[in-house]
Design a protein around this motif. Structure first.
Motif, short mmCIF file in Angstrom:
data_model
loop_
_atom_site.label_atom_id
_atom_site.label_comp_id
_atom_site.label_asym_id
_atom_site.label_seq_id
_atom_site.Cartn_x
_atom_site.Cartn_y
_atom_site.Cartn_z
N PHE A 135 0.83 -1.21 0.00
CA PHE A 135 0.00 0.00 0.00
C PHE A 135 0.86 1.26 0.00
O PHE A 135 0.63 2.17 -0.80
CB PHE A 135 -0.94 0.02 1.20
N TYR A 136 1.84 1.33 0.89
CA TYR A 136 2.65 2.55 0.98
C TYR A 136 3.43 2.80 -0.31
O TYR A 136 3.57 3.95 -0.76
CB TYR A 136 3.58 2.47 2.18
N LEU A 137 3.92 1.73 -0.92
CA LEU A 137 4.65 1.90 -2.18
C LEU A 137 3.71 2.32 -3.31
O LEU A 137 4.04 3.19 -4.13
CB LEU A 137 5.38 0.61 -2.53
N MET A 138 2.53 1.72 -3.36
CA MET A 138 1.56 2.10 -4.39
C MET A 138 1.06 3.52 -4.20
O MET A 138 0.82 4.25 -5.18
CB MET A 138 0.40 1.11 -4.39
N ARG A 139 0.89 3.92 -2.96
CA ARG A 139 0.47 5.29 -2.70
C ARG A 139 1.53 6.27 -3.19
O ARG A 139 1.21 7.29 -3.83
CB ARG A 139 0.20 5.50 -1.21
N ALA A 140 2.80 5.97 -2.92
CA ALA A 140 3.88 6.85 -3.38
C ALA A 140 3.89 6.94 -4.90
O ALA A 140 4.08 8.02 -5.48
CB ALA A 140 5.22 6.35 -2.86
N VAL A 168 -5.03 -4.63 0.44
CA VAL A 168 -4.42 -3.32 0.21
C VAL A 168 -5.49 -2.23 0.29
O VAL A 168 -5.24 -1.13 0.82
CB VAL A 168 -3.68 -3.30 -1.14
N ARG A 169 -6.69 -2.52 -0.21
CA ARG A 169 -7.79 -1.55 -0.08
C ARG A 169 -8.11 -1.30 1.40
O ARG A 169 -8.36 -0.16 1.80
CB ARG A 169 -9.04 -2.08 -0.79
#
Length: 365
Positions: A135-140, A168-169
Motif C-alpha cells: 500500500f505505501y509503495l503504491m500510494r507513493a 491493500v484496499r
C-alpha cells in the motif's frame, strides 16, 4: 539500470520458478530485469540477497523425468540486477517502485497476507504485512503520477490477486486514503506448482523439470515473457481442481496406504516404485478419474494423472513421506472429502476414498 520487475521474497521456490522462467522465456520486449526485495529483517538472508544479483547469476539444478527420459542439467539465472532489504534500502526501493516498476511478483508464504499489529502504524515499517508494505509503495507511485502495474502474487491462496487487492484496499481505508486508485492496476489470480526440493547456498535451488504458472486472463494483462510453463487461462477453477484432486489427493491417498502398510518407505519415490503403486493406481483409475469424467474433465484428468505419475517417479527427489503426512486429517478433508462432494460420488461409487475420508475424521483431534 532499469528493473521493471520487482519481486518481494527471496525463497528458493521463486528462484527456481518465476525468476528461472524469466531467464529461459522469450521476452516480450526488453530482456527481463529484476530487483529482489528481502521483505523481512532477517540478517541471515543478506548473503542470499547479494548472491542472487552476483555476476554470472545463480544455479538452478533441474533433476527428474521429462517425457519419460532422465533430466539432470544446470541452468544459470542472471535476471536479478539488484537485491534490496526493505528495512535498510527503503528510499531506493520506493524510487524504483515509483519510476521503474511494471510488474510486481511476490511469494510471502501462506500467511503473508495476514494483518500484523504494525499495520496500524502511519508510515512504512519492516514489521508490517506484505499488503501494508505494498500500500505505501503504491500510494507513493500514485502521488508521483505513476501508471498502472501488473500485480502477480504467487502465494498459495485461492484467488490470491483478489485477496491481495482487498487487503491493500483495507489498508488504504484504514489510513484515510481513497482506495479508488488501486482499481487502475491489474491484480492477477494465479496458481503455481513446482517441487523445489533443496536450496543451494548462498543462492540457487534443485527443482524438478515440471513447472506451472497458471494465470487467470483479464483485460490489460501483459507478461514480460512467453514460457511453456506460464499459461494464461480463462478460469483457474479446472487447474485448481486437477492439482488439488489428483496431485494432492494422490499424495494423501499414498500416505493412507503407507500408514496402513507399516510405514516401511522413507521417500515418495520408494513408495511409488513398490507394492503401494498398484493400490494407488487402482484408486486413481476406478474412483478419481470417473469423478472427473462426471464433471466433464475426464480427458484433462487422465493427461494430468500421467504427468503426475512421472513427477512421483522422479528418481532424484528426496520427498519425505513423513513430511506429507503432517496434518494428514486436514489435508484429507481438503483433498479427498472435498473431491467426493464436488464430484458427487457416493460410497458405492468411491468406496476406498470414502473409507480414507472417514478414517481421517476418526483420527482428527
Amino acid at each position: 539500470m532499469q528493473t521493471p520487475i520487482i519481486q518481494f521474497g527471496t525463497s528458493r521456490f521463486l528462484q527456481a520458478h518465476a525468476l528461472a522462467y524469466f531467464q529461459t522465456g522469450t521476452p516480450l520486449g526488453d530482456a527481463p530485469a529484476v530487483t529482489v526485495v528481502q521483505s523481512t529483517s532477517d540478517p541471515t538472508r543478506r548473503s542470499r540477497l547479494d548472491a542472487l544479483s552476483a555476476q554470472g547469476g545463480y544455479p538452478v539444478h533441474v533433476r527428474g523425468l521429462e517425457n519419460g527420459q532422465p533430466v539432470d542439467r544446470e541452468e544459470r539465472v542472471g535476471v536479478v540486477r539488484r537485491g534490496l532489504g526493505y528495512d535498510g534500502d527503503y528510499a531506493e526501493l520506493e524510487r524504483i517502485f515509483v519510476q521503474e516498476a511494471r510488474w510486481i511478483i511476490s511469494n510471502t508464504a501462506d500467511r503473508g497476507f495476514d494483518p500484523q499489529p504494525a499495520d496500524d502504524l502511519p508510515s512504512p515499517d519492516p514489521a508490517q504485512s506484505y499488503p501494508a508494505k505494498l500500500f505505501y509503495l503504491m500510494r507513493a507511485r500514485h502521488l508521483a503520477g505513476g501508471g498502472p502495474l501488473v500485480v502477480l502474487p504467487t502465494e498459495l491462496v485461492p484467488g490470491n490477486g483478489d485477496k491481495l487487492r482487498a487487503r491493500v484496499r483495507d489498508m488504504a481505508v484504514a489510513q484515510g486514503f481513497d482506495p479508488a486508485f488501486l482499481d487502475a492496476h491489474i491484480w492477477a489470480n494465479s496458481l503455481v506448482d513446482r517441487i523445489v526440493s533443496e536450496e543451494i547456498r548462498p543462492a540457487g535451488a534443485v527443482a524438478e523439470p515440471y513447472g506451472l504458472w497458471a494465470i487467470e486472463a483479464q483485460p490489460g494483462l501483459v507478461l514480460p515473457v512467453i514460457h511453456p510453463a506460464i499459461q494464461i487461462v480463462p478460469d483457474l477453477e479446472p487447474v485448481q481442481r486437477l492439482k488439488l484432486h489428483i496431485l494432492n489427493l494422490g499424495h494423501s491417498t499414498l500416505i493412507d496406504l503407507w500408514l496402513r502398510a507399516g510405514q516401511q518407505e522413507t521417500y515418495v519415490r520408494e513408495a511409488i516404485s513398490g507394492p503401494l503403486r498398484k493400490a494407488l493406481l487402482d484408486i486413481m483409475e476406478t474412483e478419481v478419474l470417473p469423478g472427473f469424467a462426471l464433471c466433464g474433465m475426464g480427458d484433462q484428468a487422465r493427461d494430468y494423472l500421467a504427468v503426475t505419475l512421472e513427477r512421483l517417479d522422479n528418481p532424484f527427489l528426496d520427498h519425505r513421506l513423513s513430511d506429507i503426512a503432517q496434518n494428514h486429517a486436514s489435508k484429507v478433508d481438503h483433498r479427498i472429502t472435498a473431491f467426493l462432494a464436488w464430484a458427487g460420488l457416493s460410497p458405492d461409487q468411491a468406496p476406498k476414498l470414502h473409507a480414507i475420508s472417514q478414517s481421517a475424521k476418526d483420527i482428527a483431534p
